[in-house]
Motif scaffolding. Structure first.
Motif, mmCIF file in Angstrom:
data_model
loop_
_atom_site.group_PDB
_atom_site.id
_atom_site.type_symbol
_atom_site.label_atom_id
_atom_site.label_comp_id
_atom_site.label_asym_id
_atom_site.label_seq_id
_atom_site.Cartn_x
_atom_site.Cartn_y
_atom_site.Cartn_z
ATOM 1 N N ARG A 10 43.674 -10.565 -49.008
ATOM 2 C CA ARG A 10 44.228 -9.818 -47.878
ATOM 3 C C ARG A 10 44.830 -10.795 -46.875
ATOM 4 N N TYR A 11 45.842 -10.306 -46.152
ATOM 5 C CA TYR A 11 46.585 -11.159 -45.239
ATOM 6 C C TYR A 11 46.897 -10.375 -43.975
ATOM 7 N N GLU A 12 46.696 -11.017 -42.825
ATOM 8 C CA GLU A 12 47.059 -10.411 -41.542
ATOM 9 C C GLU A 12 47.730 -11.464 -40.672
ATOM 10 N N SER A 13 48.860 -11.085 -40.077
ATOM 11 C CA SER A 13 49.566 -11.956 -39.150
ATOM 12 C C SER A 13 50.090 -11.112 -37.996
ATOM 13 N N PRO A 14 49.662 -11.317 -36.797
ATOM 14 C CA PRO A 14 48.653 -12.298 -36.389
ATOM 15 C C PRO A 14 47.265 -11.855 -36.836
ATOM 16 N N GLY A 15 46.418 -12.835 -37.037
ATOM 17 C CA GLY A 15 45.063 -12.539 -37.492
ATOM 18 C C GLY A 15 44.135 -12.225 -36.336
ATOM 19 N N ARG A 16 42.991 -11.679 -36.661
ATOM 20 C CA ARG A 16 41.963 -11.404 -35.648
ATOM 21 C C ARG A 16 41.140 -12.640 -35.336
ATOM 22 N N ASN A 17 41.067 -13.564 -36.299
ATOM 23 C CA ASN A 17 40.213 -14.738 -36.153
ATOM 24 C C ASN A 17 40.994 -16.045 -36.020
ATOM 25 N N ALA A 18 42.235 -16.033 -36.434
ATOM 26 C CA ALA A 18 43.079 -17.226 -36.387
ATOM 27 C C ALA A 18 44.525 -16.746 -36.262
ATOM 28 N N GLU A 19 45.459 -17.694 -36.259
ATOM 29 C CA GLU A 19 46.866 -17.291 -36.166
ATOM 30 C C GLU A 19 47.244 -16.383 -37.326
ATOM 31 N N ILE A 20 46.753 -16.745 -38.521
ATOM 32 C CA ILE A 20 46.850 -15.850 -39.674
ATOM 33 C C ILE A 20 45.463 -15.754 -40.300
ATOM 34 N N ASP A 21 45.160 -14.616 -40.859
ATOM 35 C CA ASP A 21 43.905 -14.431 -41.581
ATOM 36 C C ASP A 21 44.214 -14.194 -43.049
ATOM 37 N N ILE A 22 43.601 -15.001 -43.899
ATOM 38 C CA ILE A 22 43.671 -14.811 -45.350
ATOM 39 C C ILE A 22 42.230 -14.654 -45.791
ATOM 40 N N PHE A 23 41.910 -13.539 -46.454
ATOM 41 C CA PHE A 23 40.504 -13.273 -46.735
ATOM 42 C C PHE A 23 40.306 -12.367 -47.936
ATOM 43 N N SER A 24 39.051 -12.329 -48.371
ATOM 44 C CA SER A 24 38.604 -11.444 -49.439
ATOM 45 C C SER A 24 37.379 -10.704 -48.926
ATOM 46 N N ILE A 42 41.635 -19.717 -50.903
ATOM 47 C CA ILE A 42 42.114 -19.333 -49.571
ATOM 48 C C ILE A 42 42.695 -20.548 -48.853
ATOM 49 N N LYS A 43 42.050 -21.699 -49.001
ATOM 50 C CA LYS A 43 42.564 -22.929 -48.394
ATOM 51 C C LYS A 43 43.946 -23.255 -48.958
ATOM 52 N N ASP A 44 44.136 -23.104 -50.273
ATOM 53 C CA ASP A 44 45.436 -23.344 -50.899
ATOM 54 C C ASP A 44 46.492 -22.364 -50.363
ATOM 55 N N LEU A 45 46.111 -21.099 -50.225
ATOM 56 C CA LEU A 45 47.046 -20.101 -49.696
ATOM 57 C C LEU A 45 47.418 -20.405 -48.249
ATOM 58 N N GLU A 46 46.456 -20.859 -47.484
ATOM 59 C CA GLU A 46 46.710 -21.205 -46.090
ATOM 60 C C GLU A 46 47.677 -22.395 -45.997
ATOM 61 N N GLN A 47 47.493 -23.389 -46.847
ATOM 62 C CA GLN A 47 48.402 -24.538 -46.860
ATOM 63 C C GLN A 47 49.809 -24.117 -47.271
ATOM 64 N N ALA A 48 49.911 -23.216 -48.239
ATOM 65 C CA ALA A 48 51.223 -22.708 -48.646
ATOM 66 C C ALA A 48 51.879 -21.936 -47.500
ATOM 67 N N ALA A 49 51.091 -21.170 -46.756
ATOM 68 C CA ALA A 49 51.629 -20.439 -45.599
ATOM 69 C C ALA A 49 52.106 -21.411 -44.522
ATOM 70 N N ASP A 50 51.406 -22.526 -44.366
ATOM 71 C CA ASP A 50 51.839 -23.547 -43.404
ATOM 72 C C ASP A 50 53.186 -24.150 -43.821
ATOM 73 N N LEU A 51 53.381 -24.387 -45.125
ATOM 74 C CA LEU A 51 54.666 -24.887 -45.613
ATOM 75 C C LEU A 51 55.778 -23.860 -45.378
ATOM 76 N N PHE A 52 55.466 -22.600 -45.615
ATOM 77 C CA PHE A 52 56.416 -21.515 -45.337
ATOM 78 C C PHE A 52 56.816 -21.568 -43.865
ATOM 79 N N ARG A 53 55.847 -21.744 -42.996
ATOM 80 C CA ARG A 53 56.113 -21.785 -41.547
ATOM 81 C C ARG A 53 57.005 -22.978 -41.182
ATOM 82 N N LEU A 54 56.770 -24.123 -41.821
ATOM 83 C CA LEU A 54 57.608 -25.294 -41.545
ATOM 84 C C LEU A 54 59.067 -25.043 -41.923
ATOM 85 N N ASP A 55 59.281 -24.346 -43.048
ATOM 86 C CA ASP A 55 60.645 -24.085 -43.511
ATOM 87 C C ASP A 55 61.325 -22.947 -42.750
ATOM 88 N N VAL A 56 60.598 -21.871 -42.525
ATOM 89 C CA VAL A 56 61.189 -20.650 -41.973
ATOM 90 C C VAL A 56 61.047 -20.582 -40.452
#
Length: 143
Positions: free
Chosen positions: A109-123, A54-68
């Motif tokens: 699972r992925y939610e944007s915006p998340g209920r707990n953070a800006e994005i939620d990535i969870f199992s 999940i930490k790896d996915l979150e970091q990848a989402a942060d890179l996506f955000r920097l680019d897009v």
């Protein structure tokens, strides 16, 4: 007979049934004490693996955000980290491999915006259902 021959003859007899039963009982007791602890550690390892992924996915989402300039939408989901969702600025893939499943074989699972953070990535854990405890506990990027 000499003493050495008597000892050699005595050693070649093998084990008695009673000796074998005693060893089996001791092994059974050890397995009964150690086995549950080993299985508990195995369950904990899956939860730890999920946290790392999940930490790896979150970091990848942060890179996506920097680019897009934004996180992937709910419709794009985590798949946007590995395949271009036809978005301006996408410079991926942001993961080295395909999108992983959680350690229990379910998609993350992925939610944007998340209920707990800006994005939620969870199992949802082993049972694949919300909440739970132990192996069935939810694991997310907000923990």
């Amino acid at each position: 007979m000499t003493l050495i021959r008597k000892l050699a003859h005595h050693r070649s007899r093998g084990f008695t049934l009673v000796e074998l039963l005693v060893v089996l009982v001791i092994l059974g007791l050890l397995a009964g004490l150690v086995g549950p602890r080993v299985f508990n550690q195995l369950g904990g390892a899956k939860g730890k693996t999920a946290k790392v992924q999940i930490k790896d996915l979150e970091q990848a989402a942060d890179l996506f955000r920097l680019d897009v300039g934004r996180y992937p939408t709910n419709a794009e989901g985590l798949q946007a980290l590995v395949t271009d969702p036809d978005t301006t600025g996408w410079n991926g893939p942001y993961l080295r491999h395909d999108l992983p499943d959680d350690p229990w074989g379910n998609p993350y699972r992925y939610e944007s915006p998340g209920r707990n953070a800006e994005i939620d990535i969870f199992s949802y854990g082993a049972d694949g259902a919300p909440s739970g405890s132990g192996e069935n506990a939810d694991v997310g990027n907000w923990q």
